[in-house]
Enzyme design. Sequence first.
Site, PDB file in Angstrom:
ATOM      1  NE  ARG A  39      -3.460   2.216   2.956  1.00  0.00           N
ATOM      2  CZ  ARG A  39      -4.586   2.674   2.443  1.00  0.00           C
ATOM      3  NH1 ARG A  39      -5.180   2.018   1.464  1.00  0.00           N
ATOM      4  NH2 ARG A  39      -5.139   3.793   2.885  1.00  0.00           N
ATOM      5  CB  ILE A 105      -4.697   6.480  -0.928  1.00  0.00           C
ATOM      6  CG1 ILE A 105      -4.648   4.943  -0.899  1.00  0.00           C
ATOM      7  CG2 ILE A 105      -4.012   7.089   0.267  1.00  0.00           C
ATOM      8  CD1 ILE A 105      -3.239   4.373  -1.049  1.00  0.00           C
ATOM      9  CB  SER A 106     -10.276   4.631  -0.085  1.00  0.00           C
ATOM     10  OG  SER A 106     -10.933   5.410  -1.057  1.00  0.00           O
ATOM     11  CB  CYS A 107      -9.513   4.214   5.288  1.00  0.00           C
ATOM     12  SG  CYS A 107     -11.183   3.557   5.363  1.00  0.00           S
TER      13      CYS A 107
END
Length: 289
Positions: A39, A105-107
């Site tokens: 990530r 950037i989404s959780c």
Amino acid sequence: MTDSLTALAEEQRRRCADELEAHFHGQTWLREAFLAVPREHFVPDRVWWPQRGADGRYPLMDRSRRPRQWLKAAYRPGAPLITQIDDGAVLPEAPASSDAFTSSISCARVVVTMLRHLDPQPGETILEIGAGTGYNTALLCHRLGDQAVTSIEVDAGLAATAAHHLKCLGLHPRLVTGDGTEGHAARAPYDRLLSTACVQRVPTAWTQQVRAGGRLLTPLTTPLGTDALLTLTADGAGGATGRLLTAVNFMLLRSQRERQLWKELGWPRLADFHVRIDHDGQHIGVPPP
């Protein structure tokens, strides 16, 4: 990245996966993809924390100055990281006062939840609306293979960055720069469609470009004080039916930022709600459309 930071990244990824165990919902492929795709590789060197600090501004996470803080922020399960403000007008050079967030950037928790509900299967093709940093795209590539994934990004700069991130990992999905509301008819029909941007109205092109029985998943604005995750099954004739799954919060698709009246978007009026009270309690709802 130094050896110590690489080790920390792997530790944080495993810890985050453990915290998200219930959200994988037994889908082994999803946990494997989460652990396989770094990530942090898709997090810009400078991002804003999504909550205001004591000074009323959104703190800047800077990889070069505080790499461990930046890395741990990337793997906070419930924390999105803001990658763009006001379509890039606010530069990532200092804490920001503006809350005009236009990309993130989404959780990790929401990413996992959405992919679990999307449930892509080997051999299927997918259209992703909103490549963003490319992280979600990489997870889809891990599941389906590069050639099965088409991703659209309206912002040319973000699209180029996503392409670079993916290429560095040896991933080469079809990346398209353009308005996501139009889909990408050249590779239709798709088995699944996933939008990482919120819509007020589901674009007609989306339901037209998904095969009969195929699944669409998108955040949808609601008059309930939150967005909601919407799942739809396409009928193969340009229509679809579905339901709302859970509350989420996403940024609106750029071409749908102008707010429309709820009644124009098909939402029920207060008078459309029915209330029933019986020995099981109070029940509130509207008849199926």
